[in-house]
Design a protein around this motif. Structure first.
Motif, PDB file in Angstrom:
ATOM      1  N   LYS A 129       0.833  -1.210   0.000  1.00 34.12           N
ATOM      2  CA  LYS A 129       0.000   0.000   0.000  1.00 34.12           C
ATOM      3  C   LYS A 129       0.866   1.258   0.000  1.00 34.12           C
ATOM      4  CE  LYS A 129      -3.952  -2.070   2.421  1.00 34.12           C
ATOM      5  NZ  LYS A 129      -4.741  -2.080   3.686  1.00 34.12           N
ATOM      6  N   GLY A 130       1.921   1.249   0.820  1.00 35.20           N
ATOM      7  CA  GLY A 130       2.814   2.400   0.896  1.00 35.20           C
ATOM      8  C   GLY A 130       3.537   2.643  -0.414  1.00 35.20           C
ATOM      9  N   THR A 131       3.960   1.559  -1.065  1.00 31.96           N
ATOM     10  CA  THR A 131       4.661   1.675  -2.342  1.00 31.96           C
ATOM     11  C   THR A 131       3.764   2.290  -3.409  1.00 31.96           C
ATOM     12  OG1 THR A 131       6.097  -0.217  -1.848  1.00 31.96           O
ATOM     13  CG2 THR A 131       5.829   0.397  -4.170  1.00 31.96           C
ATOM     14  N   ILE A 132       2.537   1.806  -3.494  1.00 33.61           N
ATOM     15  CA  ILE A 132       1.582   2.340  -4.478  1.00 33.61           C
ATOM     16  C   ILE A 132       1.355   3.833  -4.242  1.00 33.61           C
ATOM     17  CG2 ILE A 132      -0.827   2.272  -5.252  1.00 33.61           C
ATOM     18  CD1 ILE A 132      -0.756  -0.758  -4.666  1.00 33.61           C
ATOM     19  N   PHE A 133       1.178   4.203  -2.981  1.00 34.23           N
ATOM     20  CA  PHE A 133       0.914   5.611  -2.654  1.00 34.23           C
ATOM     21  C   PHE A 133       2.127   6.491  -2.967  1.00 34.23           C
ATOM     22  CE2 PHE A 133       1.285   9.121   0.402  1.00 34.23           C
ATOM     23  CZ  PHE A 133       0.127   9.835   0.081  1.00 34.23           C
ATOM     24  N   ILE A 134       3.313   6.075  -2.520  1.00 32.90           N
ATOM     25  CA  ILE A 134       4.518   6.898  -2.680  1.00 32.90           C
ATOM     26  C   ILE A 134       4.907   7.014  -4.151  1.00 32.90           C
ATOM     27  CG2 ILE A 134       6.985   7.055  -2.172  1.00 32.90           C
ATOM     28  CD1 ILE A 134       6.268   5.590   0.519  1.00 32.90           C
ATOM     29  N   GLU A 135       4.919   5.879  -4.853  1.00 31.25           N
ATOM     30  CA  GLU A 135       5.279   5.920  -6.267  1.00 31.25           C
ATOM     31  C   GLU A 135       4.231   6.688  -7.078  1.00 31.25           C
ATOM     32  OE1 GLU A 135       7.879   1.790  -6.657  1.00 31.25           O
ATOM     33  OE2 GLU A 135       5.824   1.858  -7.411  1.00 31.25           O
ATOM     34  N   GLY A 136       2.966   6.550  -6.702  1.00 27.78           N
ATOM     35  CA  GLY A 136       1.900   7.296  -7.388  1.00 27.78           C
ATOM     36  C   GLY A 136       2.050   8.794  -7.194  1.00 27.78           C
ATOM     37  N   GLY A 171       6.986  10.257 -15.883  1.00 24.86           N
ATOM     38  CA  GLY A 171       6.727  10.443 -14.458  1.00 24.86           C
ATOM     39  C   GLY A 171       6.642   9.112 -13.744  1.00 24.86           C
ATOM     40  N   ILE A 172       5.914   8.161 -14.333  1.00 21.55           N
ATOM     41  CA  ILE A 172       5.762   6.820 -13.731  1.00 21.55           C
ATOM     42  C   ILE A 172       7.104   6.099 -13.686  1.00 21.55           C
ATOM     43  CG2 ILE A 172       4.727   4.539 -14.054  1.00 21.55           C
ATOM     44  CD1 ILE A 172       2.317   5.971 -15.340  1.00 21.55           C
TER      45      ILE A 172
END
Length: 447
Positions: free
Chosen positions: A132-139, A162-163
């Motif tokens: 969850k943290g990875t998805i949020f931070i990378e997003g 950007g991605i």
């Protein structure tokens, strides 16, 4: 049959073999004609080197990422970076959780080894937080970078850049697509763009402090006294390395590569030069243009790397911290390694020494062999070798000059660096019955 073989392996052997399998799958995919811009098959060694570099989140490459690989090839690299950064075990558990499958004890043990946490309890909850943290931070990173890239490149290219660079920075991978401006230029065209450099630094730091530190910070917020000893050590030495490194780079390069920059740009580039060797691999100034002292400083920072249980490589910050404490205890003849009101156990000191000696020995041995094969500058070669085993990806410009044998040796270093030198060594003895009989002790002279 393959599953049966994996069941017979120890946890460390499973992780080592798992990364090898992913590297080979990535190699085969990159060899396909659709992966290159020319539509032709790329050589096996080039694909193996690139796949190993991406899976081991290193960033070294014998070809320019933008110029050589098609969009599909870049997407394959990005997947390898993401899997390599978080670990294939984390991804496997994530899929099992989505399918509502029960996480068995062996899987929990694999998670513990993969993300390098101290206890097996709560590892599934930690994996959920990591994903969850990875998805949020990378997003968030992708969105912020796209705000700058879209006006420069257009919607499609700007969003993709950007991605790609958000994931590459967070996973400390060092791959970039800035070759569309000039091959192998990295972020040198953004050296006076503090907005982009600060976002990249933030992503690199968050990715390199370790997932266990994430959990501790989430649990205890800003209450320093409640943090575990591990978290206190990671945050302390990370801050010292970044600030001390930035000050030294500022002093060394103010009249060199930073000449002509405004004071804010000098400070920003000095910070970027201190952050990216641990172990992201981006550069905003030419590595080959650094003065010898700056190259040496960069090599030291690369060797140390990030923190345990993170997307970063190197011998790790806590390893160096423990050895420095042991050195202080030896000189002061104190009872043990004490810090923040706690004592470091002897077993941790032995492991720290083993990691540093293993990485140092491997780096020197491979440097010696490559020197015997090719006539290369020893300073630049050591820079390249340490960058490989620490999974950094910074280069002084030698990667493209390496022979086939030298490339294979660098691949081996990247693989060992990602699996972990201690874990790699123990994978050969993990299932063996070793004798623990103590021999008679005898004094020797040291020093």
């Amino acid at each position: 049959m393959l599953l049966g073989i994996f069941r017979k392996m120890s946890r460390m052997q499973t992780i080592a073999v798992g990364f090898f399998v992913i590297i080979m799958i990535g190699t085969i995919m990159l060899m396909m004609p659709f992966s290159s811009r020319s539509g032709e098959c790329t050589s096996f060694l080039t694909c193996l080197f690139t796949s190993a570099s991406a899976t081991c989140v290193t960033g070294l490459s014998v070809v320019d990422t933008f110029s050589h690989w098609s969009f599909i090839g870049q997407l394959i690299l990005l997947i390898l970076i993401q899997v390599g950064g978080l670990g294939f075990v984390t991804f496997g558990v994530g899929v099992s959780l989505l399918l509502n499958r029960r996480i068995r004890l062996k899987q929990r043990g694999l998670i513990r080894e993969s993300v390098n946490v101290m206890e097996i309890g709560g590892v599934v909850r930690l994996v959920k937080m990591i994903l969850k943290g990875t998805i949020f931070i990378e997003g968030a990173g992708a969105l912020l970078l796209a705000i700058r890239f879209v006006p420069q490149m257009g919607w499609g290219k700007g969003i993709w850049y950007g991605i790609f660079h958000s994931i590459s920075a967070f996973c400390n991978a060092g791959f970039d697509l800035m070759g569309y401006r000039q091959p192998s230029s990295s972020f040198t065209f953004y050296q006076e763009d503090a907005y982009v450099l600060v976002i990249l630094m933030a992503l690199i730091i968050v990715g390199s402090i370790g997932f266990f530190v994430w959990a501790d910070l989430k649990k205890n917020k800003w209450h320093w006294k409640r943090y575990t000893l591990h978290t206190k050590m990671v945050l302390s030495i990370s801050a010292v390395l970044i600030l001390a490194g930035a000050v030294l780079f500022f002093i060394l390069e103010s009249n060199g590569l930073y000449q002509g920059f405004s004071l804010p740009d000098k400070i920003c580039n000095a910070l970027f030069s201190a952050v990216t060797p641990r172990t992201a691999g981006f550069n905003a100034v030419s590595n080959s243009g650094l003065c010898d002292a700056s190259k040496m400083l960069t090599t030291v920072l690369m060797f140390i790397g990030g923190s345990p249980g993170s997307t970063a490589g190197g011998v790790k910050t806590t390893t160096v911290f423990v050895l420095l404490l042991h050195l202080r205890a030896t000189y002061t003849r104190s009872g043990g390694c004490n810090i923040f009101g706690r004592r470091i156990e002897k077993d941790d000191i032995q492991k720290a020494a083993a990691v540093v000696v293993t990485n140092l020995t491997a780096s020197l041995a491979i440097s010696f062999i490559i020197c015997a094969i090719q006539n290369l500058d020893i300073g630049d070669l050591m820079f390249e070798v340490v960058s490989a085993i620490s999974t950094v990806g910074m280069s002084a410009g030698l990667t493209g000059e390496l022979s086939a044998v030298s490339q294979i040796l660098i691949i081996a270093l990247m693989y060992i660096g990602r699996v972990g030198s201690l874990s790699f060594g123990l994978s050969f003895t993990d299932k063996k019955k070793l004798s623990h009989t103590k021999q008679p002790a005898e004094k020797i002279t040291i020093g």
